[in-house]
Design a protein around this motif. Sequence first.
Motif, PDB file in Angstrom:
ATOM      1  N   MET A   1      87.955 148.943  95.811  1.00  0.00           N
ATOM      2  CA  MET A   1      88.003 148.775  94.365  1.00  0.00           C
ATOM      3  C   MET A   1      88.793 147.527  93.956  1.00  0.00           C
ATOM      4  N   ARG A   2      89.873 147.234  94.696  1.00  0.00           N
ATOM      5  CA  ARG A   2      90.720 146.104  94.338  1.00  0.00           C
ATOM      6  C   ARG A   2      90.005 144.764  94.471  1.00  0.00           C
ATOM      7  N   PHE A   3      88.928 144.723  95.241  1.00  0.00           N
ATOM      8  CA  PHE A   3      88.206 143.469  95.429  1.00  0.00           C
ATOM      9  C   PHE A   3      87.492 142.995  94.160  1.00  0.00           C
ATOM     10  N   ILE A   4      87.233 143.924  93.239  1.00  0.00           N
ATOM     11  CA  ILE A   4      86.544 143.538  91.999  1.00  0.00           C
ATOM     12  C   ILE A   4      87.369 143.885  90.763  1.00  0.00           C
ATOM     13  N   ILE A   5      88.662 144.100  90.944  1.00  0.00           N
ATOM     14  CA  ILE A   5      89.493 144.517  89.807  1.00  0.00           C
ATOM     15  C   ILE A   5      89.496 143.481  88.696  1.00  0.00           C
ATOM     16  N   TYR A   6      89.202 142.219  89.028  1.00  0.00           N
ATOM     17  CA  TYR A   6      89.226 141.142  88.032  1.00  0.00           C
ATOM     18  C   TYR A   6      88.167 141.325  86.945  1.00  0.00           C
ATOM     19  N   VAL A   7      87.077 142.046  87.256  1.00  0.00           N
ATOM     20  CA  VAL A   7      85.971 142.128  86.294  1.00  0.00           C
ATOM     21  C   VAL A   7      86.175 143.222  85.254  1.00  0.00           C
ATOM     22  N   PHE A   8      87.105 144.141  85.479  1.00  0.00           N
ATOM     23  CA  PHE A   8      87.224 145.286  84.574  1.00  0.00           C
ATOM     24  C   PHE A   8      87.697 144.899  83.172  1.00  0.00           C
ATOM     25  N   PRO A   9      88.687 144.014  83.028  1.00  0.00           N
ATOM     26  CA  PRO A   9      89.014 143.580  81.652  1.00  0.00           C
ATOM     27  C   PRO A   9      87.831 142.885  80.976  1.00  0.00           C
ATOM     28  N   ILE A  10      87.021 142.178  81.760  1.00  0.00           N
ATOM     29  CA  ILE A  10      85.854 141.489  81.196  1.00  0.00           C
ATOM     30  C   ILE A  10      84.838 142.496  80.691  1.00  0.00           C
ATOM     31  N   LEU A  11      84.515 143.493  81.522  1.00  0.00           N
ATOM     32  CA  LEU A  11      83.541 144.510  81.119  1.00  0.00           C
ATOM     33  C   LEU A  11      84.035 145.282  79.903  1.00  0.00           C
ATOM     34  N   ASN A  12      85.329 145.466  79.809  1.00  0.00           N
ATOM     35  CA  ASN A  12      85.881 146.231  78.676  1.00  0.00           C
ATOM     36  C   ASN A  12      85.790 145.476  77.357  1.00  0.00           C
ATOM     37  N   VAL A  13      85.574 144.172  77.406  1.00  0.00           N
ATOM     38  CA  VAL A  13      85.336 143.431  76.161  1.00  0.00           C
ATOM     39  C   VAL A  13      84.069 143.957  75.490  1.00  0.00           C
ATOM     40  N   SER A  14      83.052 144.257  76.299  1.00  0.00           N
ATOM     41  CA  SER A  14      81.813 144.821  75.758  1.00  0.00           C
ATOM     42  C   SER A  14      82.075 146.173  75.107  1.00  0.00           C
ATOM     43  N   VAL A  15      82.909 146.994  75.762  1.00  0.00           N
ATOM     44  CA  VAL A  15      83.269 148.306  75.208  1.00  0.00           C
ATOM     45  C   VAL A  15      84.033 148.138  73.902  1.00  0.00           C
ATOM     46  N   ALA A  16      84.963 147.199  73.867  1.00  0.00           N
ATOM     47  CA  ALA A  16      85.758 146.962  72.657  1.00  0.00           C
ATOM     48  C   ALA A  16      84.878 146.510  71.499  1.00  0.00           C
ATOM     49  N   CYS A  17      83.839 145.738  71.796  1.00  0.00           N
ATOM     50  CA  CYS A  17      82.911 145.315  70.744  1.00  0.00           C
ATOM     51  C   CYS A  17      82.199 146.511  70.122  1.00  0.00           C
ATOM     52  N   VAL A  18      81.814 147.487  70.964  1.00  0.00           N
ATOM     53  CA  VAL A  18      81.144 148.687  70.457  1.00  0.00           C
ATOM     54  C   VAL A  18      82.086 149.487  69.573  1.00  0.00           C
ATOM     55  N   LEU A  19      83.330 149.670  70.015  1.00  0.00           N
ATOM     56  CA  LEU A  19      84.298 150.442  69.246  1.00  0.00           C
ATOM     57  C   LEU A  19      84.645 149.748  67.929  1.00  0.00           C
ATOM     58  N   SER A  20      84.786 148.440  67.984  1.00  0.00           N
ATOM     59  CA  SER A  20      85.117 147.687  66.773  1.00  0.00           C
ATOM     60  C   SER A  20      84.018 147.837  65.722  1.00  0.00           C
ATOM     61  N   LYS A  21      82.786 147.705  66.168  1.00  0.00           N
ATOM     62  CA  LYS A  21      81.657 147.814  65.234  1.00  0.00           C
ATOM     63  C   LYS A  21      81.520 149.237  64.697  1.00  0.00           C
ATOM     64  N   ALA A  22      81.715 150.228  65.574  1.00  0.00           N
ATOM     65  CA  ALA A  22      81.596 151.628  65.149  1.00  0.00           C
ATOM     66  C   ALA A  22      82.664 151.981  64.119  1.00  0.00           C
ATOM     67  N   TRP A  23      83.897 151.541  64.347  1.00  0.00           N
ATOM     68  CA  TRP A  23      84.986 151.849  63.416  1.00  0.00           C
ATOM     69  C   TRP A  23      84.795 151.128  62.083  1.00  0.00           C
ATOM     70  N   LYS A  24      84.278 149.923  62.144  1.00  0.00           N
ATOM     71  CA  LYS A  24      84.041 149.151  60.927  1.00  0.00           C
ATOM     72  C   LYS A  24      82.967 149.793  60.066  1.00  0.00           C
ATOM     73  N   ASN A  25      81.956 150.411  60.695  1.00  0.00           N
ATOM     74  CA  ASN A  25      80.816 150.986  59.958  1.00  0.00           C
ATOM     75  C   ASN A  25      80.939 152.498  59.751  1.00  0.00           C
ATOM     76  N   ARG A  26      82.100 153.080  60.046  1.00  0.00           N
ATOM     77  CA  ARG A  26      82.236 154.537  60.053  1.00  0.00           C
ATOM     78  C   ARG A  26      81.966 155.184  58.702  1.00  0.00           C
ATOM     79  N   LYS A  27      82.134 154.459  57.592  1.00  0.00           N
ATOM     80  CA  LYS A  27      81.973 155.056  56.257  1.00  0.00           C
ATOM     81  C   LYS A  27      80.602 154.780  55.647  1.00  0.00           C
ATOM     82  N   LYS A  28      79.735 154.108  56.387  1.00  0.00           N
ATOM     83  CA  LYS A  28      78.437 153.733  55.822  1.00  0.00           C
ATOM     84  C   LYS A  28      77.483 154.901  55.707  1.00  0.00           C
ATOM     85  N   SER A  29      77.574 155.846  56.656  1.00  0.00           N
ATOM     86  CA  SER A  29      76.676 157.003  56.630  1.00  0.00           C
ATOM     87  C   SER A  29      77.261 158.107  57.496  1.00  0.00           C
TER      88      SER A  29
END
Length: 453
Positions: free
Chosen positions: A273-301
Amino acid sequence: MQAMHDILYHQLNISEYDHLEFPGVVPRTFLGPLVISAMAAPFAYLANLLKINKLFLQYIVRYCLGLYVLWSFRKFRTAVSHWFGPNVSFWLIPVIISQFHFMFYITRPLPNIMALGLVLLALSAWLKRKHVQFIWFSGIATLVFRFELGILLGLYLLIAVFNQKLRITKFIRIAIPAAIVILGATVLVDSFFWHRWLWPEGEVLWFNTVLNKSSQWGTMPYFWYFYSAIPRVLSFSTVLVPVGLSNTPLTRILIIPAILYIFIYSLLPHKEMRFIIYVFPILNVSVACVLSKAWKNRKKSLKSGLFAAFMILHLLGNIFFTSYMLYLSHHNYPGGNAIQRLHQLEHPSSDVHVHIDVASAQTGVTRFLQQNPKWRYNKTEDLPPGGPDMQSFTHLLIGASSENDQILQTYHETHTILGNIKAFHSVKLDWKLFPPLNVLTKPKIWILEKNKG
C-alpha cells in the motif's frame, strides 16, 4: 527509525550506528532522517538533560515527521483552493481525516513517507505553475527517496510540456543542474554514513527492477491496488472518485495521471500500500469536489438535500471504519510490547544479552526501546535455532504461533518461557456484540530466558 535514533544519540560517532552492523537488504538515504532529527534535536537535548525515557524521543521524531507531511499537505490544499476554489479545499480536510491509512502512515519513518511530503510540495508547485519548484521537489523525491516517482511526477511534467506551460529548453536548463546538485548531495552524505561510495536509491532501483528481487517478499495480482488497496484506504469515499471525475471535468487533468501511475506501477509483482500512498490525496480531491457541490446545492430540492445528507453519512462510515482499523492496528506491534515487557521482568542491573529475531524487529522493536545502557541487544539474522550462537544469549524474543511451535520446542530443555505477547489474528462475526465483530488475538512473540547452571 534506527537512523534517527543514532543521529540524535551518537551524532558523528558513526561506528556506533545500527546500519553498519545490521544494514538491511538495500541501503537507504540518511538525508531524510537528518532533516527530521534536526527538527527533533531540541527535544532530544531536553530529554537527555532531564533523563527522560528514550521512548519519549520516538514519539517526538514521529510527531516531527507527521508535522512535515501535514505542512506539505497544507501547501497542497492551498494549491487545490487556487484551482478548484476554497470550498473544495475545505472539504478535503474531513475527507482525509475520516480515512485511516493516510493519517496512520504519515508518522511512519519510511522512505515513501519522506517522499510523500515532497510529492505534495511538487504537486502544489505544479498546480500553481511554479515549474522551477516543481522540478526541484520532483528531483529530490525521485533521486533521493523513491525512484519510481519519476513515473508519477513525469506524467505531470509531460502535461505541462504538452500544454505549453513549460518549454523543453527551460526544463533542461533547470533539471540538469538540479540533478547534479541532488545526486551530489545524496552520494556525498550517504557515502559518509555508509563508509563506501554509493547512491542509495540507485542500488534500490537495481535491486527492485533490474534484478526484480522485491518479489521475494511476496507478489500480488496485477489489479490488487484497485480491488484491495484503494478501497481500504479511501473506504466509502472510493465510489465518489468516478463521480467527481464525471461531474467536475477540471479534476481529470490532476487525477488521471495518478490513476495511470497505478496502472504502470502495478506491473511490478511485489505490491504494498505504501508504494502508492502518494496518489490518495490526489484521488480525494475528486471526492472533495463531490462533497463541495452536494453541500452547496443541499437546499435546492429534496433530492439534493438527501444526497448531501448521504455525503455526510459516508464520512461517518469512514470514521467508523477508521476506528475499527485503529483498534486492529493497536494489536499489531507485539515486538515492541515484548521488549518493554522484558524491561519490566528483569532488574535493570541484571546481566541481559537479548537476541531480537526478525518477527520481533518487524513488529515494533526499535533502538528507542533499547532503554538499558547496561544490556546488550542483538538482531543478527539467520542464526540456527538452538545453535551455539543462540545459546550464548541470556534472553530471546522469538516469533511463534503457539507453545508447540517447532522453534520453541528447540529451546524446551534449555530455556524458560517468561511470557508471550498476543497480536491480531483474525476477526469473527458475533451478533451478540455491537458492532458484531470480535477481534481475535493469539500469541505472536515469546520471551525466553536461558536456564541458569
